[in-house]
Design a protein around this motif. Structure first.
Motif, PDB file in Angstrom:
ATOM      1  N   HIS A   1      -1.109   0.199  -5.900  1.00 29.13           N
ATOM      2  CA  HIS A   1      -0.673  -1.061  -5.327  1.00 29.13           C
ATOM      3  C   HIS A   1       0.691  -1.360  -5.912  1.00 29.13           C
ATOM      4  CE1 HIS A   1      -1.119  -5.546  -4.452  1.00 29.13           C
ATOM      5  NE2 HIS A   1      -1.231  -4.948  -3.301  1.00 29.13           N
ATOM      6  N   CYS A  60      -8.290  -5.186   0.555  1.00 32.64           N
ATOM      7  CA  CYS A  60      -7.360  -4.062   0.678  1.00 32.64           C
ATOM      8  C   CYS A  60      -7.298  -3.577   2.122  1.00 32.64           C
ATOM      9  CB  CYS A  60      -7.805  -2.929  -0.235  1.00 32.64           C
ATOM     10  SG  CYS A  60      -6.689  -1.539  -0.244  1.00 32.64           S
ATOM     11  N   ARG A  69      -7.417  -1.567  -4.775  1.00 32.60           N
ATOM     12  CA  ARG A  69      -6.097  -1.697  -5.402  1.00 32.60           C
ATOM     13  C   ARG A  69      -6.273  -1.895  -6.897  1.00 32.60           C
ATOM     14  NH1 ARG A  69      -4.447  -6.648  -1.767  1.00 32.60           N
ATOM     15  NH2 ARG A  69      -6.671  -6.965  -2.035  1.00 32.60           N
ATOM     16  N   ASN A  76       0.859  -1.187   0.000  1.00 30.55           N
ATOM     17  CA  ASN A  76       0.000   0.000   0.000  1.00 30.55           C
ATOM     18  C   ASN A  76       0.893   1.234   0.000  1.00 30.55           C
ATOM     19  OD1 ASN A  76      -2.207  -1.632   2.318  1.00 30.55           O
ATOM     20  ND2 ASN A  76      -2.529  -1.334   0.129  1.00 30.55           N
TER      21      ASN A  76
END
Ligand code: UDP
Ligand code: MG
Length: 317
Positions: free
Chosen positions: A195, A154, A120, A97
């Motif tokens: 990402h 995520c 992402r 991240n």
């Protein structure tokens, strides 16, 4: 405190230093007060040593160290419990991240949402082993929980404090945080986030995770939809099964008594008995569930509703 950043880490010694630098370079200039809660989930590599060093050089770093590996959900839960910020942001510790996305999450939150989830896109993980299972899981979760998000997996997300503090996490349920928050009346949004491929260390999950996610989904779905009325699920199945069994039994009884048929060797008899039996079982299970639901709510004074605000001007005169 404006902001708490929660980072679950398990054996990520190499990525922590760059990650904390990135967080500082994003949040430092923003003028917000913040803390970075790094939860060391029982790492067996040099993670703890790195964390001790970073704590002296980077501002706002707090370390929670687990006695053993309890899993990502537990790490996030510990971070949530410890967090002091008005807004809580969760973030992977492996650097996949990008902290650069935090301001965009906060902006979206300011538009009047309680939780903003990252999506992402494009995803930088292997296709067959990660992206495809995840695509299917996301579809199923969206459909079952009715929260329309593209990427439940995520970790990167921003949550308002009052919503975050109410979450009760078990198993691997951190991916159901949006669904659980939604059930409590939170307004949910999502934005696309960056990402990055994993630079160091290894992913902690394999394909087996998919099955655990499906099982957790069952729990979440049941708790969200029927926790306060278990008899409505079990009882319905029980009534249908028992009812069909009863009709079959009646039909066989008439054949036996009125037409003197031999029914002892008929499979239908077995089916009727089975269905009636299952019917009773399901109804009793539902009733037990009702009692458990009452114990659950009353033992912790947990109401079955969530109040947004109370407008009460007092008594006139
Ligand atoms: N993690 C953790 N405890 C675990 C497994 C993972 O704290 O038992 C952390 C891990 O260090 C990482 C994050 O959770 O910061 C996401 O894990 P990973 O990158 O392995 O998952 P993936 O990105 O492959 O889905
Ligand atoms: Mg990762």
């Amino acid at each position: 405190m404006d902001l708490s950043i929660i980072v679950p880490v398990y054996n990520e010694e190499e990525s922590l230093e760059p990650l904390t630098h990135e967080i500082r370079s994003v949040l430092g200039p923003s003028g917000k007060s913040y803390e970075v809660i790094i939860v060391d989930d029982g790492s067996t590599d040099g993670t703890y040593v790195v964390l001790c060093r970073l704590r002296k050089t980077e501002p706002g770093i707090k370390v929670l160290r687990f006695k053993r590996n309890f899993g990502q959900t537990a790490a996030i839960a510990a971070g949530l419990a410890y967090a002091q910020g008005e807004i809580i942001v969760a973030l992977d510790g492996d650097g996949q991240n990008d902290p650069e996305d935090i301001p965009a999450l906060l902006e979206k939150l300011d538009e009047g949402f309680d939780l903003v989830n990252g999506w992402r896109s494009p995803r930088r993980d292997p296709f067959w082993s990660r992206q495809l299972p995840s695509l299917i899981a996301n579809g199923v979760i969206s459909w079952m929980t009715r929260v329309q998000l593209h990427d439940y997996g995520c970790t990167l997300k921003a949550i308002r404090r009052e919503v975050a503090k109410e979450l009760k996490l078990y198993g691997e349920m951190h991916r159901f945080i949006p669904a659980m928050a939604y059930e409590r009346g939170a307004r949910i949004a999502e934005i696309k986030v960056h990402h990055r491929p994993r630079q160091s260390g290894q992913s902690k999950y394999g394909i087996a995770r998919t099955f655990r996610v499906i099982l957790d989904l069952l729990t979440v779905k049941f708790l969200l939809s029927y926790a306060t009325r278990p008899l409505h699920v079990f009882g319905l199945v029980g009534l249908i099964s028992g009812g069909v069994g009863f009709l079959l039994g009646g039909y066989l009884t008439i054949q036996k008594i009125v037409y003197q048929y031999e029914i002892g060797g008929r499979p239908l008899l077995l089916l009727a008995v089975l269905l009636i039996f299952i019917g009773f079982q399901f109804i009793t299970m539902g009733l037990l569930g009702e009692m458990l639901a009452r114990t659950y709510h009353e033992s912790q004074n947990k109401p079955i509703y969530v109040i947004k605000e109370i407008l009460d001007g007092g008594t006139p005169g």
